[in-house]
Design a protein around this motif. Structure first.
Motif, PDB file in Angstrom:
ATOM      1  N   ILE A   1       0.901  -1.155   0.108  1.00  0.00           N
ATOM      2  CA  ILE A   1      -0.097   0.109  -0.151  1.00  0.00           C
ATOM      3  C   ILE A   1       0.935   1.103   0.035  1.00  0.00           C
ATOM      4  O   ILE A   1       1.784   1.330   0.983  1.00  0.00           O
ATOM      5  CB  ILE A   1      -0.943  -0.067   1.163  1.00  0.00           C
ATOM      6  N   MET A   2       0.495   2.111  -0.979  1.00  0.00           N
ATOM      7  CA  MET A   2       1.400   3.289  -0.908  1.00  0.00           C
ATOM      8  C   MET A   2       0.492   4.513  -0.645  1.00  0.00           C
ATOM      9  O   MET A   2      -0.654   4.880  -1.175  1.00  0.00           O
ATOM     10  CB  MET A   2       2.051   3.532  -2.360  1.00  0.00           C
ATOM     11  N   ALA A   3       0.874   5.452   0.390  1.00  0.00           N
ATOM     12  CA  ALA A   3      -0.021   6.463   0.790  1.00  0.00           C
ATOM     13  C   ALA A   3       0.577   7.621   0.592  1.00  0.00           C
ATOM     14  O   ALA A   3       1.575   7.696  -0.333  1.00  0.00           O
ATOM     15  CB  ALA A   3      -0.198   6.481   2.395  1.00  0.00           C
ATOM     16  N   GLY A   4       0.119   8.805   0.725  1.00  0.00           N
ATOM     17  CA  GLY A   4       0.666  10.117   0.486  1.00  0.00           C
ATOM     18  C   GLY A   4       0.066  10.545  -0.684  1.00  0.00           C
ATOM     19  O   GLY A   4      -0.520   9.969  -1.567  1.00  0.00           O
ATOM     20  N   GLN A   5       0.092  12.036  -0.958  1.00  0.00           N
ATOM     21  CA  GLN A   5      -0.083  12.642  -2.132  1.00  0.00           C
ATOM     22  C   GLN A   5       0.839  13.378  -2.924  1.00  0.00           C
ATOM     23  O   GLN A   5       0.567  14.857  -2.817  1.00  0.00           O
ATOM     24  CB  GLN A   5      -1.598  13.496  -1.893  1.00  0.00           C
ATOM     25  N   PRO A   6       1.995  12.861  -3.241  1.00  0.00           N
ATOM     26  CA  PRO A   6       3.161  13.745  -3.709  1.00  0.00           C
ATOM     27  C   PRO A   6       2.733  14.501  -4.963  1.00  0.00           C
ATOM     28  O   PRO A   6       1.738  14.015  -5.802  1.00  0.00           O
ATOM     29  CB  PRO A   6       4.143  12.729  -4.216  1.00  0.00           C
TER      30      PRO A   6
ATOM     31  N   VAL B   1     -16.347   4.075   1.377  1.00  0.00           N
ATOM     32  CA  VAL B   1     -15.670   5.036   1.911  1.00  0.00           C
ATOM     33  C   VAL B   1     -14.864   5.356   0.729  1.00  0.00           C
ATOM     34  O   VAL B   1     -14.267   4.630  -0.182  1.00  0.00           O
ATOM     35  CB  VAL B   1     -14.808   4.529   2.984  1.00  0.00           C
ATOM     36  N   PRO B   2     -14.852   6.955   0.322  1.00  0.00           N
ATOM     37  CA  PRO B   2     -14.171   7.457  -0.639  1.00  0.00           C
ATOM     38  C   PRO B   2     -12.595   7.179  -0.383  1.00  0.00           C
ATOM     39  O   PRO B   2     -12.241   7.129   0.823  1.00  0.00           O
ATOM     40  CB  PRO B   2     -14.363   8.889  -0.649  1.00  0.00           C
ATOM     41  N   ARG B   3     -11.888   7.078  -1.384  1.00  0.00           N
ATOM     42  CA  ARG B   3     -10.516   6.885  -1.325  1.00  0.00           C
ATOM     43  C   ARG B   3      -9.782   7.979  -0.528  1.00  0.00           C
ATOM     44  O   ARG B   3      -8.684   7.596   0.092  1.00  0.00           O
ATOM     45  CB  ARG B   3     -10.038   6.584  -2.855  1.00  0.00           C
ATOM     46  N   PRO B   4      -9.867   9.280  -0.774  1.00  0.00           N
ATOM     47  CA  PRO B   4      -9.150  10.241  -0.024  1.00  0.00           C
ATOM     48  C   PRO B   4      -9.431  10.443   1.312  1.00  0.00           C
ATOM     49  O   PRO B   4      -8.813  11.273   2.078  1.00  0.00           O
ATOM     50  CB  PRO B   4      -9.433  11.506  -0.748  1.00  0.00           C
ATOM     51  N   VAL B   5     -10.156   9.628   2.249  1.00  0.00           N
ATOM     52  CA  VAL B   5     -10.489   9.764   3.728  1.00  0.00           C
ATOM     53  C   VAL B   5      -9.310   9.062   4.293  1.00  0.00           C
ATOM     54  O   VAL B   5      -8.769   8.018   4.246  1.00  0.00           O
ATOM     55  CB  VAL B   5     -11.844   9.002   3.956  1.00  0.00           C
ATOM     56  N   GLY B   6      -8.786   9.990   5.089  1.00  0.00           N
ATOM     57  CA  GLY B   6      -7.522   9.548   6.108  1.00  0.00           C
ATOM     58  C   GLY B   6      -7.861  10.038   7.477  1.00  0.00           C
ATOM     59  O   GLY B   6      -8.818  10.530   7.866  1.00  0.00           O
ATOM     60  N   VAL B   7      -6.967   9.619   8.388  1.00  0.00           N
ATOM     61  CA  VAL B   7      -7.033   9.578   9.802  1.00  0.00           C
ATOM     62  C   VAL B   7      -6.181  10.990  10.283  1.00  0.00           C
ATOM     63  O   VAL B   7      -4.941  10.898   9.683  1.00  0.00           O
ATOM     64  CB  VAL B   7      -6.568   8.421  10.474  1.00  0.00           C
TER      65      VAL B   7
ATOM     66  N   THR C   1      -8.174  14.004   2.619  1.00  0.00           N
ATOM     67  CA  THR C   1      -6.910  14.403   2.129  1.00  0.00           C
ATOM     68  C   THR C   1      -6.810  15.038   0.761  1.00  0.00           C
ATOM     69  O   THR C   1      -5.679  15.641   0.702  1.00  0.00           O
ATOM     70  CB  THR C   1      -5.885  13.086   2.221  1.00  0.00           C
ATOM     71  N   ARG C   2      -7.503  14.996   0.019  1.00  0.00           N
ATOM     72  CA  ARG C   2      -7.558  15.630  -1.338  1.00  0.00           C
ATOM     73  C   ARG C   2      -8.021  17.129  -0.952  1.00  0.00           C
ATOM     74  O   ARG C   2      -7.266  17.905  -1.694  1.00  0.00           O
ATOM     75  CB  ARG C   2      -8.430  14.753  -2.202  1.00  0.00           C
ATOM     76  N   GLN C   3      -9.033  17.178  -0.441  1.00  0.00           N
ATOM     77  CA  GLN C   3      -9.713  18.803  -0.270  1.00  0.00           C
ATOM     78  C   GLN C   3      -9.230  19.411   0.902  1.00  0.00           C
ATOM     79  O   GLN C   3      -9.349  20.558   0.881  1.00  0.00           O
ATOM     80  CB  GLN C   3     -11.147  18.713  -0.385  1.00  0.00           C
ATOM     81  N   GLY C   4      -8.546  18.570   1.907  1.00  0.00           N
ATOM     82  CA  GLY C   4      -7.937  19.271   3.042  1.00  0.00           C
ATOM     83  C   GLY C   4      -9.114  19.755   3.928  1.00  0.00           C
ATOM     84  O   GLY C   4      -8.625  20.332   5.267  1.00  0.00           O
ATOM     85  N   ASN C   5     -10.137  19.195   4.001  1.00  0.00           N
ATOM     86  CA  ASN C   5     -11.242  19.503   5.069  1.00  0.00           C
ATOM     87  C   ASN C   5     -11.481  18.150   6.117  1.00  0.00           C
ATOM     88  O   ASN C   5     -11.439  17.231   5.538  1.00  0.00           O
ATOM     89  CB  ASN C   5     -12.658  20.026   4.397  1.00  0.00           C
TER      90      ASN C   5
END
Length: 752
Positions: free
Chosen positions: A263-268, A657-663, A722-726
């Protein structure tokens, strides 16, 4: 004066179209570029990645030369793993013969030289097809091959990245298939098979994307739907042959990916200015990671009004968009990672290599435009000479940057080999080369995917093979090799034999039943005296090789018929292409082998799935604006003896759950100071989107207390896009939480 530039261009073109002269030039340029690496031959690259990647090749050489076996299993790293299924091994390709001949370390700079030549020749052939100009393809080929990525790959030991230089051969094979040339089937399947066997887990999927683009362009270029249907049939056959020809490596890799997903996380992301800098460098700084000599822009500019520039221009734009990663809101790289097999990609800036490739193709087209006008225009003739001169300057610049990077390689003396019986050691993943020389396995693992490792592995055992119940008898090693173990066992009653290596379903035993004993390789034995022979015979490795042999037999038959001017009908070609895959399906169905279950653990070794909250966990029962619940949290009251704070959050996924959801995890000090431990991947294993629904998911992570001020800290947890920042809205037992942060617990950092 008009005669002079024409003579220069004709002379240069004569060199380009004469294969012997052209290859002599390419060899000279490759030798010039690889001069420093060739001078480093035999030394050990001390960079941490090289210690891991090179050691795989060293292990494979040792397996073949010392034990006369195919390197299917390697016991020297991670407690033992399936070598053919490990993404970074590169012995399953023709260059391995050179490692056997001169040694793995001495072979590497020679491989760099050979791949540079192969890359230049492949680019020449593809660019000539695209541009119609032998001269343009000839002078731009070195600019492509001397890309900064190749020098960086040498410096950091990423030898398997040399496979990127096979990109033009993949595209050339695709273009031939679109022209219904049987040789295209062989070329495309061969290029991908070599690339994959050479450890091309990055080059293969990234190149496949542009092969699909090339195929789409070939289909659109057809003038009628009848022609398109025929070309589509040829492309389908090419895809089947490529899968079959690569099955020897593809099947083991798929098996590994299933049992140990990466699994590769992050949004470089990279801005356009950053992309330009990493591609073109700066003034007198020619050592950027994907350096392409700036004069190529002059050549590419000359192609702007040519229809031939349409496809490479579109491909260059696609490459640039992908290379920017998540920088723009509309991210093509994000969409790409949603596709199967592409979710493991990281470092989107590596697509800058493909941007450099297509810019070089545009450069070849630009010079071709001027070359065709040179017969009628003196200015065009002189313009062609000027562009050839610019390309020569670019070669000098590219070589200078290449050499600058290569000289940074940290070379140390090769360790002396010590002959002694194999045994596991605690090891060091960043010094693996030393342990291989000592014939010691390194339990410390440096792989980039979660290798299924037993927690029972030991590096201090007096014997690597033993009985679980020592009072039941004795076990004595008779012979040892990577793929085969022979032992003499005396058992007073039924007992289990344990081998200090990881279990894998590919192991078989001449006596008893092979089992997993706490993740270790074990054999259940009846009472009595036994001569036990363990062999590693994985279904995917042996079956994949058989499938590939069938595919290459079919390709050879097609090539032979074509050479004799007796081409096969398309339906027969399709039948030959489908045959190996049918055999693959039959082997998978009839050859039963237990599958290794996925490794579902946190980085600290705790199970990812939990049946219930641990007794010490604090119930939370918070819900969010997406179908995810926070059931509870385990927060330590204070740091442990090592100064670490080990947290566990218990999540439950109940829907899509949408892909960009993070903790996000906010550690808030009593005086307002804040630290964070945000992460996208739950337990280092799943995004919420891919996580199993229903069971509790233990999300374990650690924070170093010395970085925190003494005093009382709150642990506030929530979810965010994590994509939109909210932040995503949250509710706890008391109702809606105003800031989306749920209290998980508190801890105290004592005074030092």
């Amino acid at each position: 004066m008009a005669v002079l530039p024409l003579r220069i261009l004709r002379s240069a073109r004569l060199v380009a179209v004469t294969a012997s002269l052209r290859l002599m030039c390419f060899c000279a340029l490759a030798l010039w570029a690889a001069w420093t690496p060739l001078g480093q031959a035999g030394g050990m690259n001390d960079f941490r990645d090289s210690q891991v990647i090179h050691s795989y090749e060293e292990m494979a050489v040792r397996t073949v030369l010392d034990y006369g076996q195919v390197p299917l299993w390697t016991p020297w790293t991670c407690g033992g793993l399936y070598a053919l299924g490990s993404p970074q091994t590169r012995f399953a390709s023709p260059p391995f013969l050179l490692s056997l001949l001169v040694g793995a370390r001495r072979a590497e700079p020679v491989l760099l030289f050979l791949f540079l030549v192969v890359g230049m020749e492949g680019f020449f052939r593809y660019a000539r097809l695209r541009s119609g100009s032998a001269l343009g393809a000839f002078v731009t080929a070195p600019l492509f091959a001397l890309n900064g990525l190749m020098a960086m790959s040498w410096m950091q030991g990423w030898i398997n990245f040399f496979g990127f230089l096979l990109l033009p051969w993949c595209l050339l094979g695709t273009a031939w298939v679109c022209r219904r040339r049987p040789g295209g089937l062989v070329l495309l399947a061969g290029a991908f098979a070599v690339m994959l066997g050479f450890g091309g887990t990055y080059p293969v999927p990234m190149s496949a994307l542009f092969v699909v683009l090339e195929a789409a362009g070939g289909l659109l270029a057809q003038r009628s739907w009848t022609q398109r249907s025929r070309v589509a049939g040829w492309l389908g056959a090419a895809a089947l042959f490529t899968l079959g020809a690569s099955a020897f490596r593809l099947w083991p890799l798929l098996e590994t990916m299933r049992s140990a997903p990466r699994i590769m996380a992050g949004q470089p992301g990279t801005s356009l200015a950053g992309l330009a800098s990493t591609l073109l460098g700066s003034v007198r700084q020619w050592d950027s990671p994907f350096f392409l000599a700036p004069p190529i822009l002059l050549l590419a500019a000359a192609s702007v009004f040519s229809r031939r520039a349409l496809f490479p221009g579109v491909a260059a734009l696609v490459s640039a968009w992908l290379a920017t990663g998540y920088h723009f809101k509309a991210s093509l790289f994000e969409a790409l990672r949603a596709l199967p097999f592409f979710e493991t990609l990281r470092y989107p800036e590596r697509f800058a290599f493909f941007l450099a490739f297509f810019l070089a193709v545009l450069g070849a087209i630009g010079l071709g435009v001027l070359g065709r006008r040179a017969q009628r225009s003196r200015r065009a003739a002189w313009g062609g000479v000027v562009l050839c001169g610019a390309a020569l300057v670019g070669m000098v610049i590219a070589r200078q940057g290449f050499d600058t990077i290569a000289r940074r390689t940290g070379i140390v003396p090769e360790p002396e080999r010590v002959e002694q019986p194999f045994a596991q050691a605690r090891g060091n993943r960043w010094s693996l080369g030393y342990f291989v020389a000592l014939n010691r396995g390194s339990i410390a693992c440096g792989e980039a995917y979660p290798v299924p490792m037993s927690e029972a592995l030991r590096g201090d055992l007096p014997h690597e093979e033993s009985l679980e119940d020592p009072s039941a008898g004795t076990a004595r090693r008779l012979s040892w090799s990577p793929n085969r173990l022979e032992l003499e066992v005396h058992a007073a009653h039924p007992v289990s034999l344990r081998i200090n290596q990881n279990w894998h379903p590919g192991w078989t035993s001449s006596v008893g039943e092979v089992v997993s004993r706490e993740g270790l390789l074990g054999v259940r034995l009846p009472a009595g005296e036994h001569h036990v022979t363990l062999r590693f015979l994985p279904r995917s490795g042996i079956g994949g090789a058989l499938v590939s042999l069938l595919a290459w037999g079919g390709l050879g038959f097609i090539a032979l018929r074509s050479r004799r001017q007796r081409p096969l009908a398309l339906w027969k070609v399709g039948g030959l292409a489908a045959g190996p895959l049918i055999a693959w399906a039959l082997l998978a169905a009839l050859w039963h082998e237990r599958s290794a279950p996925p490794v579902l653990t946190n980085p600290n070794g705790t199970p990812l799935l939990a049946e219930a909250l641990p007794p010490k966990a604090r119930p939370v029962r918070a819900t969010f604006g997406v179908p995810v619940e926070l059931y509870g949290a385990l927060v330590p009251g204070s740091p442990d003896a090592n100064g670490l704070l080990s947290f566990e959050l218990f999540w439950k996924v109940t829907g899509n759950v949408p892909r960009p959801v993070g903790v996000f995890v906010h550690l808030v000090h009593e005086h307002g100071r804040m630290s964070s431990a945000d992460h996208e991947v739950v337990g280092g294993t799943y995004f919420f989107k891919n996580a199993p629904r229903g069971p509790l998911l233990r999300d374990a992570f650690t924070v170093s207390a010395p970085t925190l001020a003494p005093g009382t800290w709150k642990v506030l947890v929530g979810l965010w896009n994590t994509r939109q920042g909210n932040r995503i809205s949250a509710r706890d037992t008391g109702g809606l939480v105003s800031d989306g942060r749920v209290l998980a617990g508190t801890f105290t950092v004592p005074q030092p």
